[in-house]
Design a protein around this motif. Structure first.
Motif, PDB file in Angstrom:
ATOM      1  N   GLY A   1       2.017   6.824  -7.095  1.00  0.00           N
ATOM      2  CA  GLY A   1       1.043   7.764  -7.622  1.00  0.00           C
ATOM      3  C   GLY A   1      -0.337   7.191  -7.749  1.00  0.00           C
ATOM      4  O   GLY A   1      -1.066   7.493  -8.698  1.00  0.00           O
ATOM      5  N   LYS A   2      -0.717   6.323  -6.816  1.00  0.00           N
ATOM      6  CA  LYS A   2      -2.065   5.779  -6.816  1.00  0.00           C
ATOM      7  C   LYS A   2      -2.804   6.231  -5.572  1.00  0.00           C
ATOM      8  O   LYS A   2      -2.198   6.582  -4.572  1.00  0.00           O
ATOM      9  N   LYS A   3      -4.127   6.215  -5.653  1.00  0.00           N
ATOM     10  CA  LYS A   3      -4.954   6.592  -4.523  1.00  0.00           C
ATOM     11  C   LYS A   3      -5.690   5.360  -3.986  1.00  0.00           C
ATOM     12  O   LYS A   3      -6.050   4.464  -4.738  1.00  0.00           O
ATOM     13  N   ILE A   4      -5.893   5.346  -2.689  1.00  0.00           N
ATOM     14  CA  ILE A   4      -6.666   4.268  -2.082  1.00  0.00           C
ATOM     15  C   ILE A   4      -8.064   4.801  -1.782  1.00  0.00           C
ATOM     16  O   ILE A   4      -8.235   5.764  -1.043  1.00  0.00           O
ATOM     17  N   ILE A   5      -9.075   4.170  -2.403  1.00  0.00           N
ATOM     18  CA  ILE A   5     -10.465   4.524  -2.136  1.00  0.00           C
ATOM     19  C   ILE A   5     -11.107   3.290  -1.503  1.00  0.00           C
ATOM     20  O   ILE A   5     -11.289   2.259  -2.152  1.00  0.00           O
TER      21      ILE A   5
ATOM     22  N   LYS B   1       0.830  -1.208   0.000  1.00  0.00           N
ATOM     23  CA  LYS B   1       0.000   0.000   0.000  1.00  0.00           C
ATOM     24  C   LYS B   1       0.865   1.259   0.000  1.00  0.00           C
ATOM     25  O   LYS B   1       0.570   2.232  -0.700  1.00  0.00           O
ATOM     26  N   ALA B   2       1.926   1.228   0.793  1.00  0.00           N
ATOM     27  CA  ALA B   2       2.834   2.377   0.836  1.00  0.00           C
ATOM     28  C   ALA B   2       3.492   2.587  -0.520  1.00  0.00           C
ATOM     29  O   ALA B   2       3.620   3.710  -1.004  1.00  0.00           O
ATOM     30  N   LEU B   3       3.904   1.486  -1.152  1.00  0.00           N
ATOM     31  CA  LEU B   3       4.529   1.583  -2.466  1.00  0.00           C
ATOM     32  C   LEU B   3       3.564   2.157  -3.490  1.00  0.00           C
ATOM     33  O   LEU B   3       3.929   3.025  -4.289  1.00  0.00           O
ATOM     34  N   GLU B   4       2.315   1.686  -3.468  1.00  0.00           N
ATOM     35  CA  GLU B   4       1.337   2.170  -4.443  1.00  0.00           C
ATOM     36  C   GLU B   4       1.081   3.667  -4.277  1.00  0.00           C
ATOM     37  O   GLU B   4       0.904   4.395  -5.255  1.00  0.00           O
ATOM     38  N   LEU B   5       1.087   4.136  -3.055  1.00  0.00           N
ATOM     39  CA  LEU B   5       0.932   5.571  -2.826  1.00  0.00           C
ATOM     40  C   LEU B   5       2.116   6.341  -3.406  1.00  0.00           C
ATOM     41  O   LEU B   5       1.949   7.389  -4.029  1.00  0.00           O
TER      42      LEU B   5
ATOM     43  N   TYR C   1      15.591   6.627   0.408  1.00  0.00           N
ATOM     44  CA  TYR C   1      15.278   7.817   1.200  1.00  0.00           C
ATOM     45  C   TYR C   1      13.773   7.988   1.412  1.00  0.00           C
ATOM     46  O   TYR C   1      13.305   8.251   2.507  1.00  0.00           O
ATOM     47  N   VAL C   2      12.999   7.865   0.317  1.00  0.00           N
ATOM     48  CA  VAL C   2      11.554   8.105   0.392  1.00  0.00           C
ATOM     49  C   VAL C   2      10.859   6.845   0.859  1.00  0.00           C
ATOM     50  O   VAL C   2      11.010   5.782   0.265  1.00  0.00           O
ATOM     51  N   GLN C   3      10.089   6.950   1.931  1.00  0.00           N
ATOM     52  CA  GLN C   3       9.454   5.758   2.482  1.00  0.00           C
ATOM     53  C   GLN C   3       8.194   6.123   3.244  1.00  0.00           C
ATOM     54  O   GLN C   3       8.131   7.158   3.920  1.00  0.00           O
ATOM     55  N   LEU C   4       7.166   5.289   3.100  1.00  0.00           N
ATOM     56  CA  LEU C   4       5.940   5.406   3.863  1.00  0.00           C
ATOM     57  C   LEU C   4       5.729   4.100   4.600  1.00  0.00           C
ATOM     58  O   LEU C   4       5.998   3.020   4.066  1.00  0.00           O
ATOM     59  N   GLU C   5       5.220   4.165   5.806  1.00  0.00           N
ATOM     60  CA  GLU C   5       4.918   2.954   6.541  1.00  0.00           C
ATOM     61  C   GLU C   5       3.513   2.490   6.183  1.00  0.00           C
ATOM     62  O   GLU C   5       2.567   3.280   6.081  1.00  0.00           O
ATOM     63  N   GLU C   6       3.364   1.190   5.941  1.00  0.00           N
ATOM     64  CA  GLU C   6       2.061   0.619   5.598  1.00  0.00           C
ATOM     65  C   GLU C   6       1.144   0.658   6.815  1.00  0.00           C
ATOM     66  O   GLU C   6       1.573   0.374   7.931  1.00  0.00           O
TER      67      GLU C   6
END
Length: 247
Positions: free
Chosen positions: A31-35, A24-28, A241-246
């Motif tokens: 450039g994707k949105k979670i609906i 999910k973090a990767l998809e964000l 460097y760029v990272q989001l936590e799921e």
């Protein structure tokens, strides 16, 4: 054209997901949105290219030219002054500027004082105006209709007919406008060389054709855009460097 690579797309994807905190973090980041619980492509920017006025294209080309080899933050901070100084990049008004006016504006400390780059504004306005006259359509429409499966052909057009739009400058400007394109960053170059996609100069016709075929094949297999694929490669193999936590 089919490209034989040593790594499967699924392996590339899983490595990127692991490095970026999960799918999910990767998809964000791609450039994707979670609906709800469904991931959807965000293609609004790409679909909007044709609706742009040509002054916005000239602005984007110019901004990227000034960013090349310079501190991007400074360019962004001064950009309102650029817009004011060059009539909001109105094509006809720019083309009416005499050489003396260009020289005066290039010496203005409110913008970045680089006469050689300032001269590209009028030259690239001329490229766009010539296209408008010859084809009876906007340059934005021309950009929007160019197939991404031959994005290197659009790069070549901008390099040949424009000024200072070669290398990664043209592609970055296209990306800024929302046109789907991969970027040959150092991370992407390192990866495609490691995968034996190319073994010669990065910008040679042979190499660019092979790179385009490589991206086209992965796009057909995965359904991801060229923009997302080049980001994916960088996420899987570049500096983390760029990272989001799921969540």
């Amino acid at each position: 054209m089919t490209v034989n690579t040593t790594e499967k797309f699924s392996d590339l994807y899983q490595r990127a997901a692991k490095r970026k905190g999960g799918v999910k973090a990767l998809e964000l980041l791609l450039g994707k949105k979670i609906i709800g619980k469904k991931l959807l492509n965000d293609e609004a920017a790409q679909q909007g290219v044709a609706t742009l006025s040509d002054d916005r294209l000239l602005s984007a080309f110019t901004k990227q030219i000034f960013k090349s080899g310079f501190v991007w933050r400074v360019v962004e901070n001064k950009w309102p002054n650029f817009e004011e100084s060059f009539f909001n990049f109105n094509i006809e008004k720019v083309l009416m500027m005499p050489e003396e006016m260009l020289e005066r504006k290039a010496a203005n400390p409110d913008i970045i004082r680089n006469y050689n780059k300032v001269k590209t504004i009028k030259a690239n306005a001329q490229m766009m105006f010539d296209h408008q006259i010859e084809h009876k359509t906007s340059f934005a429409q021309f950009i929007a209709e160019w197939p991404s499966s031959d994005i290197i052909g659009l790069w070549a057009f901008l390099k040949k007919h424009g000024q200072r739009l070669g290398g990664n400058t043209g592609p970055y400007a296209l990306r800024l406008l929302g046109k789907d394109t991969f970027i040959l960053s150092s991370d992407v170059e390192a990866y495609i060389r490691a995968q034996k996609v190319i073994d010669g100069g990065l910008q040679s016709k042979k190499s660019l054709t092979a790179i385009q075929a490589f991206f086209n094949q992965h796009q057909q297999e995965s359904g991801y855009s060229l923009t997302q694929l080049s980001r994916l490669i960088a996420f899987a193999s570049g500096d983390n460097y760029v990272q989001l936590e799921e969540v």
